[in-house]
Design a protein around this motif. Sequence first.
Motif, PDB file in Angstrom:
ATOM      1  N   ALA A 455      10.911  -3.261   1.800  1.00 25.10           N
ATOM      2  CA  ALA A 455      11.420  -2.442   1.845  1.00 25.10           C
ATOM      3  C   ALA A 455      11.001  -1.112   1.804  1.00 25.10           C
ATOM      4  CB  ALA A 455      12.864  -2.661   0.819  1.00 25.10           C
ATOM      5  N   VAL A 456       9.743  -0.899   1.334  1.00 23.06           N
ATOM      6  CA  VAL A 456       9.968   0.717   1.291  1.00 23.06           C
ATOM      7  C   VAL A 456       9.016   1.073   2.841  1.00 23.06           C
ATOM      8  CG1 VAL A 456       8.175   2.795   0.353  1.00 23.06           C
ATOM      9  CG2 VAL A 456       9.204   1.186  -1.194  1.00 23.06           C
ATOM     10  N   GLU A 457      10.044   2.689   2.940  1.00 25.39           N
ATOM     11  CA  GLU A 457       9.312   2.570   4.434  1.00 25.39           C
ATOM     12  C   GLU A 457       7.774   4.227   4.334  1.00 25.39           C
ATOM     13  OE1 GLU A 457      12.143   4.029   7.633  1.00 25.39           O
ATOM     14  OE2 GLU A 457      13.235   1.926   6.884  1.00 25.39           O
ATOM     15  N   ALA A 458       6.313   4.120   4.437  1.00 23.87           N
ATOM     16  CA  ALA A 458       5.508   5.002   3.505  1.00 23.87           C
ATOM     17  C   ALA A 458       5.619   5.822   5.392  1.00 23.87           C
ATOM     18  CB  ALA A 458       5.153   4.360   3.090  1.00 23.87           C
ATOM     19  N   SER A 459       5.347   6.923   4.971  1.00 23.43           N
ATOM     20  CA  SER A 459       4.507   7.702   6.354  1.00 23.43           C
ATOM     21  C   SER A 459       3.428   9.052   5.117  1.00 23.43           C
ATOM     22  CB  SER A 459       6.097   8.698   7.214  1.00 23.43           C
ATOM     23  OG  SER A 459       6.615   9.551   6.039  1.00 23.43           O
ATOM     24  N   ASN A 464      -2.621  14.702   5.941  1.00 16.71           N
ATOM     25  CA  ASN A 464      -3.102  13.005   5.575  1.00 16.71           C
ATOM     26  C   ASN A 464      -3.170  13.538   3.896  1.00 16.71           C
ATOM     27  OD1 ASN A 464      -2.885  12.200   7.736  1.00 16.71           O
ATOM     28  ND2 ASN A 464      -5.142  11.550   8.014  1.00 16.71           N
ATOM     29  N   GLY A 465      -2.270  14.412   2.777  1.00 14.89           N
ATOM     30  CA  GLY A 465      -2.865  14.610   1.773  1.00 14.89           C
ATOM     31  C   GLY A 465      -1.855  14.289   1.019  1.00 14.89           C
ATOM     32  N   ALA A 466      -0.402  13.938   2.055  1.00 16.07           N
ATOM     33  CA  ALA A 466       0.478  12.464   0.493  1.00 16.07           C
ATOM     34  C   ALA A 466       1.004  12.087   1.806  1.00 16.07           C
ATOM     35  CB  ALA A 466       1.404  13.854   0.517  1.00 16.07           C
ATOM     36  N   ALA A 467       1.774  11.243   0.780  1.00 13.58           N
ATOM     37  CA  ALA A 467       2.822  10.117   1.628  1.00 13.58           C
ATOM     38  C   ALA A 467       3.897  10.511   0.439  1.00 13.58           C
ATOM     39  CB  ALA A 467       2.014   8.710   1.212  1.00 13.58           C
ATOM     40  N   VAL A 468       5.391  10.112   1.585  1.00 14.96           N
ATOM     41  CA  VAL A 468       6.451  10.071   1.772  1.00 14.96           C
ATOM     42  C   VAL A 468       6.823   8.326   1.677  1.00 14.96           C
ATOM     43  CG1 VAL A 468       8.747  10.651   2.568  1.00 14.96           C
ATOM     44  CG2 VAL A 468       6.551  11.609   2.357  1.00 14.96           C
ATOM     45  N   LEU A 469       7.774   7.988   0.619  1.00 10.64           N
ATOM     46  CA  LEU A 469       7.691   6.369   0.251  1.00 10.64           C
ATOM     47  C   LEU A 469       9.336   6.905   0.210  1.00 10.64           C
ATOM     48  CD1 LEU A 469       5.818   5.498  -2.184  1.00 10.64           C
ATOM     49  CD2 LEU A 469       4.860   5.140  -0.013  1.00 10.64           C
ATOM     50  N   ARG A 470       9.930   6.427   1.546  1.00  8.32           N
ATOM     51  CA  ARG A 470      11.547   6.091   1.368  1.00  8.32           C
ATOM     52  C   ARG A 470      12.129   4.802   1.258  1.00  8.32           C
ATOM     53  NH1 ARG A 470      13.086  10.883   4.414  1.00  8.32           N
ATOM     54  NH2 ARG A 470      11.410  11.853   5.256  1.00  8.32           N
ATOM     55  N   LEU A 471      13.576   5.083  -0.121  1.00  5.63           N
ATOM     56  CA  LEU A 471      13.933   3.101   0.096  1.00  5.63           C
ATOM     57  C   LEU A 471      14.874   3.008   0.068  1.00  5.63           C
ATOM     58  CD1 LEU A 471      11.184   4.204  -2.588  1.00  5.63           C
ATOM     59  CD2 LEU A 471      13.093   3.313  -4.033  1.00  5.63           C
ATOM     60  N   PRO A 472      15.518   1.919   0.066  1.00  4.79           N
ATOM     61  CA  PRO A 472      16.512   1.545   1.417  1.00  4.79           C
ATOM     62  C   PRO A 472      17.607   1.931   0.480  1.00  4.79           C
ATOM     63  CG  PRO A 472      15.392  -0.479   0.775  1.00  4.79           C
ATOM     64  CD  PRO A 472      14.457   0.742   0.458  1.00  4.79           C
ATOM     65  N   ILE A 492       0.249  -7.841   3.122  1.00  7.46           N
ATOM     66  CA  ILE A 492       0.719  -9.295   2.717  1.00  7.46           C
ATOM     67  C   ILE A 492       1.714  -8.413   1.950  1.00  7.46           C
ATOM     68  CG2 ILE A 492       1.034 -10.821   3.224  1.00  7.46           C
ATOM     69  CD1 ILE A 492       0.500 -10.301   6.044  1.00  7.46           C
ATOM     70  N   TYR A 493       2.731  -9.294   1.610  1.00  6.52           N
ATOM     71  CA  TYR A 493       3.790  -9.011   0.150  1.00  6.52           C
ATOM     72  C   TYR A 493       4.043 -10.606   0.205  1.00  6.52           C
ATOM     73  CZ  TYR A 493       7.109  -8.978  -3.061  1.00  6.52           C
ATOM     74  OH  TYR A 493       7.489  -8.721  -4.040  1.00  6.52           O
ATOM     75  N   LEU A 494       3.594 -11.448  -0.908  1.00  2.00           N
ATOM     76  CA  LEU A 494       4.353 -12.996  -0.975  1.00  2.00           C
ATOM     77  C   LEU A 494       5.076 -12.954  -1.986  1.00  2.00           C
ATOM     78  CD1 LEU A 494       0.038 -13.797  -0.675  1.00  2.00           C
ATOM     79  CD2 LEU A 494       1.547 -14.260   1.389  1.00  2.00           C
ATOM     80  N   GLY A 495       5.872 -12.241  -2.605  1.00  2.00           N
ATOM     81  CA  GLY A 495       5.876 -12.521  -3.719  1.00  2.00           C
ATOM     82  C   GLY A 495       7.315 -12.824  -3.403  1.00  2.00           C
ATOM     83  N   SER A 496       7.966 -13.224  -1.954  1.00  2.00           N
ATOM     84  CA  SER A 496       9.542 -13.668  -2.199  1.00  2.00           C
ATOM     85  C   SER A 496       8.831 -14.791  -1.975  1.00  2.00           C
ATOM     86  CB  SER A 496      10.347 -13.039  -1.046  1.00  2.00           C
ATOM     87  OG  SER A 496       9.839 -12.585   0.744  1.00  2.00           O
ATOM     88  N   GLY A 497       7.800 -14.903  -1.283  1.00  2.00           N
ATOM     89  CA  GLY A 497       7.221 -16.592  -1.289  1.00  2.00           C
ATOM     90  C   GLY A 497       7.067 -17.473  -0.109  1.00  2.00           C
ATOM     91  N   GLU A 498       7.238 -16.307   0.516  1.00  2.00           N
ATOM     92  CA  GLU A 498       6.618 -16.808   1.526  1.00  2.00           C
ATOM     93  C   GLU A 498       5.905 -14.645   2.223  1.00  2.00           C
ATOM     94  OE1 GLU A 498       9.790 -16.509   4.857  1.00  2.00           O
ATOM     95  OE2 GLU A 498      11.253 -14.958   3.707  1.00  2.00           O
ATOM     96  N   ALA A 499       4.837 -15.178   3.479  1.00  3.95           N
ATOM     97  CA  ALA A 499       3.873 -13.687   3.587  1.00  3.95           C
ATOM     98  C   ALA A 499       5.306 -12.983   4.555  1.00  3.95           C
ATOM     99  CB  ALA A 499       3.324 -14.241   4.416  1.00  3.95           C
ATOM    100  N   LYS A 500       4.850 -11.365   4.232  1.00  2.61           N
ATOM    101  CA  LYS A 500       5.742 -10.357   4.644  1.00  2.61           C
ATOM    102  C   LYS A 500       4.959  -9.305   5.342  1.00  2.61           C
ATOM    103  CE  LYS A 500      10.422 -11.480   3.172  1.00  2.61           C
ATOM    104  NZ  LYS A 500      11.594 -10.825   2.068  1.00  2.61           N
ATOM    105  N   LYS A 501       5.219  -8.680   6.116  1.00  4.12           N
ATOM    106  CA  LYS A 501       4.276  -7.279   6.508  1.00  4.12           C
ATOM    107  C   LYS A 501       4.831  -6.084   5.468  1.00  4.12           C
ATOM    108  CE  LYS A 501       2.960  -9.004  11.101  1.00  4.12           C
ATOM    109  NZ  LYS A 501       2.498  -8.071  12.629  1.00  4.12           N
ATOM    110  N   THR A 502       3.693  -5.723   5.436  1.00  4.56           N
ATOM    111  CA  THR A 502       4.158  -4.415   4.501  1.00  4.56           C
ATOM    112  C   THR A 502       3.085  -2.983   4.480  1.00  4.56           C
ATOM    113  OG1 THR A 502       5.250  -3.844   2.068  1.00  4.56           O
ATOM    114  CG2 THR A 502       3.517  -5.460   2.612  1.00  4.56           C
TER     115      THR A 502
END
Length: 532
Positions: A455-459, A464-472, A492-502
């Motif tokens: 659910a986190v959007e990163a840029s 390239n000296g910092a990253a910004v994380l935007r939450l829902p 890959i995120y497996l915590g929900s029981g299925e593979a999700k790209k992250t």
Amino acid sequence: MRVLTTAPLPRTSLNGRVPDSPRGPIGENWPGDPKRGAAILAGDIEFVGELVRNPSPAWFPSGAGPEWLAAWHGFGWLADLVSAGEAAREAARALIQSWLDTRPTRHPIGWRPDVLGTRISAWLMHLDELAGRDIDRPLRREMLASIAVQLRHLTRGLAPEGDGPAQLRTIKGLIGGFVALGGSERRVTRVLRLLDRELRRQILPDGGHRTRSPSVQLEVLRDLIDIRSALRTARIEPPPALRNTIEAMAPVLRLFRHGDRRLALFNNSVEEDGVLIDLVLTRSEAKGPAPPQAPHAGFQRLQAGQTLVLVDTGKPPPHGFDGHAHAGMLSFELSRERERIIVNCGGYRGPKPAWRRLARSSAAHSVLVVGDTNAVEIQEDGSVGQAAATVHWDRAEEAGHQWLMARHDLYEPRFGLTYARELYLTPDGDDLRGEDKLTGRAGVEFAVRFHLHPAVEASLAADNGAAVLRLPSGAVWRVRATGAAMSLGESIYLGSGEAKKTQQIVLSGTTGPDGAVIRWALRREPRPTPRT
């Protein structure tokens, strides 16, 4: 798969006549998942990440993996199926009758002690619901007669050792069966001695399970609550070891919970169902709060404001409990209120060994990784190499400021490096700072990984000296680092029981003559003041 061929089991009881109305309730009535039940009704049957559609032959479909078969024959899914409506309950009756009519011979999986124990418990729990009508009397008699036979087989075949949680499922089936069918108190007492031994073998002094897995912590606590319920039904006082273990395990389960009420992802865990976790904690009757640490299990909990940091500061589990352990020592997870930010990838639920090994790797955790190599060896048989690991930690707190220092020498034999991680959390929880330090040999590549929740959007910033994380929720966190090059990669995120790209933030570099020091900070940006 090899099948043992023996004569069909006789339809006789454990000890003479089987009662028409066994004592109950045997264990707690845990809620099922109607969506899962509806899928089973439709013929889409998924266990441990493996999907089999319309299994044929019904009880031994070709190509099904051993753990899928174990779950199918264990009937632990009955709660899901019966929760999906009357048509699903009719299907449950038909499936039980089918199993009885097939009268499976003593298949090495279907008659494995833990599968027997699970099946006995499930059938007894749902006996009245599925076979309580006058029209169901023949099914009821057959179920009870079969339970008696299974119980007798289980009594003879109980192994003195075995996989920890599986052994407790076996014990639960034994106690529930004896209580329901009127077994003597002497028999129950004998099994309680076995339970006492298993509790001493499996549960650490702080209440953590030796697997060091939050998911196993939930599973075992639930089974112990069921055992206590069965004993209360029989008016047998639960032994002090059982009562004390439940009292100790519940706070550690609370330690593992994020703000979304689900579990942290250490050692093959997935998030699990928050409602079920609530129910298990309520029925544990244990009032203890989440402790700041579980020193024997090897976990730390830093909490300030609405921010939570959970850290693995333990050694690998010992042999016999390490079959699903991950190489994630010193990894951490970060959440704010109900939003997860930094995560581990989680436990893999499925039949593919390559995926399982990937999920268990150090690189699948939010931690520093040396030479793209696991901190501990994951061997071919699934166990973890038991090198003489030294893991130290210390923590301090003053006026709401919290510090955690931890280090291990797991990379020393192969790379000549020791690894130390320091974390600092401010009193308001808006600033988490860290230092990852390698001491020793020069010229070794490393990467500090921060896996992000899907659910986190990163840029990345332009330099390239910092990253910004935007939450829902609209919250923004900024990541800065020195001592390594920052990049953004796939994960890959497996915590929900299925593979999700992250995504993941990676801080990479090479050790110099003095090793390497990587300092980083995760800061929550203040929300803009609305214009008036």
